[in-house]
Design an enzyme around this catalytic site. Structure first.
Site, PDB file in Angstrom:
ATOM      1  N   VAL D  18       3.625  -4.824  -0.420  1.00  0.00           N
ATOM      2  CA  VAL D  18       2.356  -4.379  -0.999  1.00  0.00           C
ATOM      3  C   VAL D  18       1.567  -3.579   0.021  1.00  0.00           C
ATOM      4  CG1 VAL D  18       2.256  -6.318  -2.610  1.00  0.00           C
ATOM      5  CG2 VAL D  18       1.004  -6.465  -0.448  1.00  0.00           C
ATOM      6  N   ASP D  19       0.687  -2.719  -0.490  1.00  0.00           N
ATOM      7  CA  ASP D  19      -0.096  -1.881   0.406  1.00  0.00           C
ATOM      8  C   ASP D  19      -1.497  -2.449   0.555  1.00  0.00           C
ATOM      9  OD1 ASP D  19      -1.586  -1.162  -1.836  1.00  0.00           O
ATOM     10  OD2 ASP D  19      -0.562   0.749  -2.090  1.00  0.00           O
ATOM     11  N   LYS D  20      -2.346  -1.648   1.118  1.00  0.00           N
ATOM     12  CA  LYS D  20      -3.715  -2.039   1.443  1.00  0.00           C
ATOM     13  C   LYS D  20      -4.511  -2.465   0.211  1.00  0.00           C
ATOM     14  CE  LYS D  20      -7.467   0.088   3.918  1.00  0.00           C
ATOM     15  NZ  LYS D  20      -8.075   1.379   4.250  1.00  0.00           N
ATOM     16  N   MET D  21      -4.127  -1.946  -0.952  1.00  0.00           N
ATOM     17  CA  MET D  21      -4.817  -2.324  -2.170  1.00  0.00           C
ATOM     18  C   MET D  21      -4.260  -3.642  -2.730  1.00  0.00           C
ATOM     19  SD  MET D  21      -5.112   1.442  -3.923  1.00  0.00           S
ATOM     20  CE  MET D  21      -5.941   0.792  -5.391  1.00  0.00           C
ATOM     21  N   GLY D  22      -3.289  -4.208  -2.037  1.00  0.00           N
ATOM     22  CA  GLY D  22      -2.714  -5.481  -2.490  1.00  0.00           C
ATOM     23  C   GLY D  22      -1.696  -5.298  -3.602  1.00  0.00           C
TER      24      GLY D  22
END
Lengths: 143, 143, 143, 143
Positions: D18-22
């Site tokens: 997952v990235d920074k946005m979850g």
């Protein structure tokens, strides 16, 4: 506190995880350790996602890995995660990655975790986490 | 609005990005496109990190890629990102990935972005983004 | 043999490398170390790609990392790779990852490499590699 | 030839994906598609690893994806892979990614594969692959 108990999880190596030599890239072992300890925590009824929703985070302070025998694409491996020590300041795990029939030890490693809030400030590990109880016989779970 | 202008960024392929065939894994091209458009935005003085600090996010709605010629480990490639169209609803880019001396076109692709807030609700693309001006001659930048 | 000499390389953190906390995922540090030692080798005129074309491979035997301060998306970091020891059996490196102005040490680590052929059999590290000479003052290079 | 038959595989989203946005990074969807079609092939008794051992490779020629609803860390998703068309020149698949109870369609995509040898030269898709028969009712399999 539940220490020195182990949990086993099974992972099949994905095509996008192997490198040019056809083997699991060495950095991926750390992701496999992470899957191991996350699935382990899940057996105690703890969900890391809920933990994060409460704006607490377990962060890696230290990790090491010894690579003994390469893991190939499509191999099924068993990650055995052991909780070695848990104090209000840190959580220590060890890991072993075995082949499917447990005749070959691919790698062994260890990690130390600490707890921080969303400003990155170190926090005492919450009591509910210190007091979690895990099913006593080692249990298996799929990825 | 600044449309149909292009930006070029240079990337060296990392060992951990290639697959068993020794070539850049096809999913990585999308990350290269992302680097291309992020570096492009940066030339206009816009920082995506600040954008996110304001709790706005550009999310991918659609992406496609045609793979023409494989990219090998350690190759230096040029990602050419072109802003095709920007409306209050969406931003469209096209991409080309060329080898270092631009004699081989490795891939061509396109993407559509939309803007959301941190609940995931669609937002109008902010005016400051619509009105950004980019340096007019195509510029190069390293990764 | 050239030991205890260092090399510095600069990397900008990519969006696809950060995790849910907005920081570089801990497994990615190992990929940054890999970039560090690959770029280091390159300064001596050695290309790892050619090495592999000769069907020799440097494999990781052991790695460890201490995480001191998180690295955020879009940060520019400096990876300092030091060659500690090189024998016919193994190569040892240490690594430090600093922020751009070198006021913050983000992480420190070390690795041990061995040489294998394409059947995975351990090989003596080739003389040409043992005898490489590196530019004596630490040099910088971009990613 | 077996066309328009589907296969479903289940994947739990990993923290490192997952990235920074979850949410699952958009490039990872392509890796999920890859898992889908690999597991699909496996149901016919075909192993992609053996295929590669014969020095034949299926390479991606074209891929596209429409992102409809974000996928979060720890979500369990169902990847439905459908074989649309297989000729001696190419293989076309479509994909859908649904949430666990199939009430939300997260994404839809398609890909075109071709067959090459280890020099990268285009090859006719081997008959044994064209003639594979898949279990007729859609089957489920874990990751």
């Amino acid at each position: 506190m539940s220490e020195n108990i182990s949990f086993e999880t099974t992972i099949r190596v994905r095509y996008c995880e192997v490198d040019k030599m056809g083997v699991l890239h060495h950095s991926r072992y750390l992701a496999y350790f992470e899957i191991g300890r996350t699935e382990f925590l899940r057996t105690s009824g703890f969900s890391y996602r809920e933990f994060e929703d409460a704006r607490l985070y377990l962060v890696i302070v230290k990790v090491s890995c010894n690579y003994k025998y390469p893991i190939r694409y499509d191999d099924v491996v068993r990650v055995i995660t052991t909780l070695k020590r848990m104090t209000p300041a840190k959580i220590e795990h060890t890991y072993e990655i075995w082949n499917e029939d447990k005749s070959i030890l691919h790698a062994a490693g260890e990690s130390t975790l600490a707890c921080v809030d969303d400003t990155g400030t170190l926090q005492r590990i919450p009591d509910f986490l210190l007091n979690l109880s895990y099913p006593s016989p080692p249990k298996s779970g799929g990825d």
